[in-house]
Scaffold this motif. Structure first.
Motif, PDB file in Angstrom:
ATOM      1  N   HIS A 173     -19.264  44.543  82.800  1.00 19.51           N
ATOM      2  CA  HIS A 173     -19.134  45.771  83.586  1.00 19.51           C
ATOM      3  C   HIS A 173     -19.022  45.438  85.075  1.00 19.51           C
ATOM      4  O   HIS A 173     -18.151  45.971  85.775  1.00 19.51           O
ATOM      5  CB  HIS A 173     -20.346  46.667  83.322  1.00 19.51           C
ATOM      6  CG  HIS A 173     -20.317  47.962  84.046  1.00 19.51           C
ATOM      7  ND1 HIS A 173     -19.652  49.059  83.568  1.00 19.51           N
ATOM      8  CD2 HIS A 173     -20.865  48.344  85.225  1.00 19.51           C
ATOM      9  CE1 HIS A 173     -19.783  50.062  84.410  1.00 19.51           C
ATOM     10  NE2 HIS A 173     -20.522  49.657  85.428  1.00 19.51           N
ATOM     11  N   ALA A 174     -19.879  44.556  85.545  1.00 19.62           N
ATOM     12  CA  ALA A 174     -19.858  44.155  86.964  1.00 19.62           C
ATOM     13  C   ALA A 174     -18.532  43.465  87.299  1.00 19.62           C
ATOM     14  O   ALA A 174     -17.937  43.719  88.352  1.00 19.62           O
ATOM     15  CB  ALA A 174     -21.037  43.248  87.271  1.00 19.62           C
ATOM     16  N   ARG A 175     -18.042  42.607  86.397  1.00 14.84           N
ATOM     17  CA  ARG A 175     -16.777  41.914  86.626  1.00 14.84           C
ATOM     18  C   ARG A 175     -15.622  42.916  86.715  1.00 14.84           C
ATOM     19  O   ARG A 175     -14.775  42.839  87.603  1.00 14.84           O
ATOM     20  CB  ARG A 175     -16.514  40.903  85.510  1.00 14.84           C
ATOM     21  CG  ARG A 175     -15.212  40.129  85.664  1.00 14.84           C
ATOM     22  CD  ARG A 175     -14.886  39.253  84.450  1.00 14.84           C
ATOM     23  NE  ARG A 175     -15.039  39.926  83.166  1.00 14.84           N
ATOM     24  CZ  ARG A 175     -14.146  40.781  82.657  1.00 14.84           C
ATOM     25  NH1 ARG A 175     -13.071  41.122  83.330  1.00 14.84           N
ATOM     26  NH2 ARG A 175     -14.344  41.341  81.468  1.00 14.84           N
ATOM     27  N   ARG A 176     -15.587  43.881  85.793  1.00 17.05           N
ATOM     28  CA  ARG A 176     -14.519  44.889  85.823  1.00 17.05           C
ATOM     29  C   ARG A 176     -14.544  45.687  87.128  1.00 17.05           C
ATOM     30  O   ARG A 176     -13.501  45.992  87.704  1.00 17.05           O
ATOM     31  CB  ARG A 176     -14.636  45.833  84.632  1.00 17.05           C
ATOM     32  CG  ARG A 176     -14.156  45.245  83.323  1.00 17.05           C
ATOM     33  CD  ARG A 176     -14.058  46.294  82.221  1.00 17.05           C
ATOM     34  NE  ARG A 176     -15.280  47.026  82.013  1.00 17.05           N
ATOM     35  CZ  ARG A 176     -16.263  46.666  81.177  1.00 17.05           C
ATOM     36  NH1 ARG A 176     -16.145  45.550  80.485  1.00 17.05           N
ATOM     37  NH2 ARG A 176     -17.346  47.407  81.030  1.00 17.05           N
ATOM     38  N   ASN A 177     -15.740  46.024  87.612  1.00 16.21           N
ATOM     39  CA  ASN A 177     -15.841  46.753  88.872  1.00 16.21           C
ATOM     40  C   ASN A 177     -15.374  45.919  90.046  1.00 16.21           C
ATOM     41  O   ASN A 177     -14.727  46.437  90.962  1.00 16.21           O
ATOM     42  CB  ASN A 177     -17.268  47.232  89.098  1.00 16.21           C
ATOM     43  CG  ASN A 177     -17.604  48.451  88.271  1.00 16.21           C
ATOM     44  OD1 ASN A 177     -16.716  49.127  87.756  1.00 16.21           O
ATOM     45  ND2 ASN A 177     -18.880  48.725  88.122  1.00 16.21           N
ATOM     46  N   ARG A 178     -15.684  44.624  90.052  1.00 18.76           N
ATOM     47  CA  ARG A 178     -15.228  43.757  91.140  1.00 18.76           C
ATOM     48  C   ARG A 178     -13.710  43.641  91.135  1.00 18.76           C
ATOM     49  O   ARG A 178     -13.065  43.724  92.171  1.00 18.76           O
ATOM     50  CB  ARG A 178     -15.852  42.357  90.994  1.00 18.76           C
ATOM     51  CG  ARG A 178     -17.132  42.178  91.744  1.00 18.76           C
ATOM     52  CD  ARG A 178     -17.507  40.711  91.894  1.00 18.76           C
ATOM     53  NE  ARG A 178     -17.382  39.919  90.705  1.00 18.76           N
ATOM     54  CZ  ARG A 178     -18.298  39.798  89.751  1.00 18.76           C
ATOM     55  NH1 ARG A 178     -19.435  40.433  89.867  1.00 18.76           N
ATOM     56  NH2 ARG A 178     -18.082  39.045  88.704  1.00 18.76           N
ATOM     57  N   HIS A 227     -14.355  48.142  93.207  1.00 21.17           N
ATOM     58  CA  HIS A 227     -15.452  49.086  93.410  1.00 21.17           C
ATOM     59  C   HIS A 227     -16.644  48.401  94.018  1.00 21.17           C
ATOM     60  O   HIS A 227     -17.078  47.393  93.737  1.00 21.17           O
ATOM     61  CB  HIS A 227     -15.890  49.741  92.082  1.00 21.17           C
ATOM     62  CG  HIS A 227     -14.798  50.558  91.471  1.00 21.17           C
ATOM     63  ND1 HIS A 227     -14.372  51.757  91.990  1.00 21.17           N
ATOM     64  CD2 HIS A 227     -14.022  50.348  90.379  1.00 21.17           C
ATOM     65  CE1 HIS A 227     -13.403  52.241  91.254  1.00 21.17           C
ATOM     66  NE2 HIS A 227     -13.172  51.402  90.262  1.00 21.17           N
ATOM     67  N   ALA A 274     -11.606  45.778  89.955  1.00 23.68           N
ATOM     68  CA  ALA A 274     -11.031  47.067  90.327  1.00 23.68           C
ATOM     69  C   ALA A 274     -11.289  47.413  91.792  1.00 23.68           C
ATOM     70  O   ALA A 274     -10.758  48.400  92.295  1.00 23.68           O
ATOM     71  CB  ALA A 274     -11.604  48.159  89.432  1.00 23.68           C
TER      72      ALA A 274
END
Length: 146
Positions: A137-142, A146, A144
């Motif tokens: 989740h943290a990787r996807r946000n980075r 966010h 993207a």
């Protein structure tokens, strides 16, 4: 207790998070235990007070499908757990039935005092799979931005 049979529509049988049906079945069982055991006219607040990545997306979808006003993370543009710490934000909590995601940051004492018939559920997940999911989740946000 009334009997509860959850009919899982084919499109909802697979959890978007883990791509398996276990999350949805667990959420459906929890729904049965929490809601169907109470009279139909009772709409007590239900606060899921576990952290994110513990089945909250499945829970929100299930409660919404059943006609509950579910707050998953944010209600009316404000995180519900922040509203739970601010007495001025009581209107946000009053306008929803179920609350999930980031519940571990909520002000449980104020919520319990303000909503004495509320139900509090500590939703958890096995540690290793939670850490992997949280890291993804943290990787996807980075990625993207966010």
């Amino acid at each position: 207790f009334r009997s509860c049979r959850w009919a899982v529509p084919p499109e909802a049988a697979v959890c978007a998070t883990c791509m398996g049906s276990m999350c949805f079945r667990k959420a459906a069982a929890l729904y049965c235990a929490l809601v169907m055991a109470a009279p139909a006219q009772a709409r007590d607040k239900i606060f899921f007070i576990g952290p994110m990545k513990t089945g909250t997306t499945s829970l929100a979808a299930m409660y919404t499908a059943r006609g509950y006003r579910a707050c998953h993370g944010e209600c009316n543009g404000q995180p519900w757990h922040t509203a739970s710490t601010s007495r001025a934000a009581k209107a946000i909590v009053d306008s929803h039935d179920t609350f999930m995601d980031h519940g571990d940051h909520a002000n449980f004492k104020w919520l319990a005092k303000s909503y004495p018939t509320a139900r509090f559920v500590l939703n958890t997940r096995e540690l290793k799979s939670w850490l992997i999911s949280r890291a993804d989740h943290a990787r996807r946000n980075r990625v993207a931005g966010h």
